[in-house]
Design a protein around this motif. Structure first.
Motif, PDB file in Angstrom:
ATOM      1  N   PHE A 142      51.090  12.319  -9.730  1.00 52.98           N
ATOM      2  CA  PHE A 142      50.040  13.214  -9.236  1.00 52.98           C
ATOM      3  C   PHE A 142      50.600  14.154  -8.172  1.00 52.98           C
ATOM      4  N   LEU A 163      39.885  12.791 -12.471  1.00 53.62           N
ATOM      5  CA  LEU A 163      40.769  11.641 -12.305  1.00 53.62           C
ATOM      6  C   LEU A 163      40.233  10.418 -13.049  1.00 53.62           C
ATOM      7  N   ARG A 180      42.148   8.383 -15.895  1.00 53.12           N
ATOM      8  CA  ARG A 180      42.332   6.922 -15.847  1.00 53.12           C
ATOM      9  C   ARG A 180      41.879   6.282 -17.147  1.00 53.12           C
ATOM     10  N   VAL A 237      50.637   4.734 -10.507  1.00 49.85           N
ATOM     11  CA  VAL A 237      50.376   6.114 -10.099  1.00 49.85           C
ATOM     12  C   VAL A 237      51.350   6.458  -8.971  1.00 49.85           C
ATOM     13  N   ALA A 265      52.355   9.417  -6.158  1.00 47.09           N
ATOM     14  CA  ALA A 265      51.807  10.589  -5.477  1.00 47.09           C
ATOM     15  C   ALA A 265      52.748  11.027  -4.363  1.00 47.09           C
ATOM     16  N   SER A 324      45.863  11.587  -0.599  1.00 40.74           N
ATOM     17  CA  SER A 324      44.666  11.905  -1.385  1.00 40.74           C
ATOM     18  C   SER A 324      43.775  10.684  -1.473  1.00 40.74           C
ATOM     19  N   VAL A 345      42.494  10.061  -5.071  1.00 40.50           N
ATOM     20  CA  VAL A 345      43.401   9.323  -5.957  1.00 40.50           C
ATOM     21  C   VAL A 345      43.337   7.838  -5.629  1.00 40.50           C
TER      22      VAL A 345
END
Length: 418
Positions: free
Chosen positions: A13, A109, A113, A121, A123, A127, A130
Motif C-alpha cells: 500500500f 480497502l 481485502r 500488508v 505500508a 494510515s 489501512v
C-alpha cells in the motif's frame, strides 16, 4: 479474481493522496515495492499494489516482457479526499486517528481485502484506515532506518507494529533500552558510533565552517537544533498541529527555556526564504539562523555540537538520543515514549545512558534494519522476516530476540567513513 488460497498473497500500500509536487511522488518507494515483489515471487506468491492511479500506471510501465502482469488496485486521490472536504490537512490528521470512519478509501480497502485476501500488508506511511480495515492481517511498515546516516549506506527498517504510532519503537521502548550486551560488545558499538560521527567531516565539506558559525551565533547559550520537515508531507500535516513551518519554528523557539537558543535545519527539498528568516530572527531573539549553505542536510552532524534537538516526528530524534542529547518531539511519533514533547522542558527531557544507547543501537542493527543493497541483491533475505510476521501471534518478540546478535552484523550495517 480467483486466487489459490495456498499461495502467499502480499499487498503493498502506497499513500494515494496526491502530493503537491507530483501525483506519482511516492513512486520513489518502488525500490521497496520491488524488493518485496521479488521476494514474494521467489516464494511462488502473488504481489499486488494499491496506490493512486498515476502511481499504479507508472508501476505497471516498469513491467518486463517476461514478467507476469503486475496486479494493481488504483485509487482515486480526489475521491479519497471527498469525505474530508477536500482538505489534505484534515485527511492527514485522520490518518493518525482510529480509522473507523466511513469514507471512499475504507470502502475501497474493504473491497480489496475481500477480493485479494492478502496474507500480509506492507505500508510505507501512516494510515489508520489501512490498520483498521486490515485488522487481523499481519502488517509490515517500511521506512528508512532511524539510524545515523552521515554518508552511511541506505538501510531499510521493518516494523510489524506500526509506522508513526503503535510501532515497536513506541510499544517496546523500555525493553529496547535495556537489552543485555556484553561489555566488549558495548565498547565495539561505541567505537563504531564515534568513528561514524568523527568521519562526518570528510563527507560534509561545509561542516567545519558550520560548526564555527554555530558557536559564533549562539555564544555561551545552550543550543537546540530545530529540525524541520517539508510542509506537504503526511507526517508534517498529520502528526503535528498543522501550523506553517515558520510559525512552528517561532512557537518552538519561544517555548525554549531561558539560556537556550534554537537553530533551524531543513530537509534537502524545503527551506524558508532568507526574508522569512530575517523576519523570524527579528521577532524572536531565541531564533538564530545559520547561513544557507549550512542549514540543509547537516542536522545530524551538527547535533554533535548541540545540547538538544526539537523536531516533529523525525527519525533524527533517534540519532540525537544515541548521542546522549536532550530531545523534544512534538506531535505524534514513536519517540513520544522516549522523550518529552514541550520545548520548554528540553533541559529535563531524559537522555539515554551510555548502556541504554548501545542496547538501542544493537537492536536497530539486528533484525529491525537491513542494508538496502543486500536486499536488492538478495530479496530472499526478506522471506524469514515475512515468515516471522505472518506466523507469529506476537511478531515483536522475533524482533526483540537478540540470541543470535553479533557485533559483526553491526559492522556490516555501517560503512566506515574514516
Amino acid at each position: 479474481m480467483h486466487l489459490d488460497i495456498n499461495i502467499m498473497r502480499v499487498l503493498f500500500f502506497l499513500e494515494p493522496v496526491i502530493f503537491h509536487l507530483t501525483p506519482d511522488f511516492l513512486s520513489c518507494h518502488f525500490m521497496w515495492a520491488d524488493i518485496a515483489r521479488r521476494a514474494v515471487i521467489e516464494r511462488g506468491g502473488v504481489f499486488a499494489m494499491a496506490a493512486n492511479a498515476e502511481v499504479c500506471q507508472r508501476w505497471q510501465a516498469l513491467q518486463d516482457e517476461e514478467d507476469e502482469e503486475r496486479m494493481v488496485f488504483p485509487l482515486d486521490s480526489f475521491k479519497v479526499l471527498s469525505a474530508f472536504g477536500y482538505r489534505r490537512a484534515d485527511y492527514s490528521t485522520a490518518l493518525y486517528g482510529s480509522g473507523a470512519g466511513a469514507n471512499y478509501l475504507s470502502e475501497e480497502l474493504r473491497e480489496i481485502r475481500q477480493r485479494f485476501r492478502p496474507d500480509l500488508v506492507i505500508a510505507t506511511s501512516q494510515s489508520s484506515f489501512v490498520q483498521h480495515v486490515f485488522a487481523g492481517i499481519p502488517m509490515l511498515n517500511i521506512e528508512q532506518a532511524p539510524m545515523p546516516r552521515l554518508g552511511q549506506p541506505f538501510r531499510t527498517a521493518f516494523d510489524p507494529g506500526g509506522h508513526q504510532t503503535k510501532s515497536i519503537l513506541e510499544t517496546h521502548a523500555q525493553r529496547i533500552k535495556s537489552l543485555p550486551l556484553s561489555d566488549g560488545d558495548r565498547s565495539h558499538l561505541r567505537a563504531l558510533l564515534d568513528s561514524t560521527y568523527h568521519g562526518a567531516v570528510k563527507i560534509h565539506p561545509h561542516l567545519a565552517s558550520a560548526e564555527s558559525e554555530l558557536r559564533r551565533l549562539c555564544g555561551g547559550a545552550k543550543i537546540a537544533i530545530l529540525a524541520t520537515q517539508p510542509p506537504d508531507w503526511i507526517t508534517y500535516e498529520g502528526a503535528g498541529t498543522g501550523a506553517e513551518v515558520e510559525n512552528m519554528l517561532y512557537a518552538w523557539a519561544e517555548r525554549l527555556p531561558n539560556g537556550w537558543v534554537g537553530v533551524p535545519t531543513y530537509h534537502p527539498v524545503h527551506r524558508l526564504s532568507a526574508e522569512m528568516e530575517v523576519a523570524l530572527a527579528r521577532s524572536c531573539p531565541k531564533l538564530r539562523f545559520l547561513p544557507p549553505a549550512f542549514t540543509q542536510g547537516l542536522t545530524e552532524p551538527l547535533l554533535t555540537h548541540a545540547d538538544g534537538l526539537v523536531t516533529l516526528s523525525s527519525s533524527s530524534a533517534m540519532s540525537a538520543l544515541l548521542l546522549g542529547k536532550h530531545v523534544v518531539v512534538t506531535g505524534k511519533s514513536p519517540y513520544n515514549t522516549w522523550c518529552l514533547s514541550d520545548p520548554q522542558d528540553i533541559a529535563r527531557s531524559p537522555t539515554l545512558s551510555p548502556d541504554e544507547a548501545m542496547s538501542t543501537l544493537a537492536f536497530l542493527c539486528h533484525r529491525y534494519s537491513h542494508l538496502h543493497e543486500t536486499l536488492v541483491a538478495e530479496p530472499g533475505r526478506l522471506l524469514p522476516l515475512i515468515d516471522a510476521v505472518t506466523s507469529s501471534a506476537n511478531p515483536a518478540e522475533w524482533f526483540m530476540d537478540m540470541s543470535d546478535w553479533s557485533v559483526e552484523r553491526a559492522y556490516s550495517l555501517f560503512a566506515s567513513i574514516n
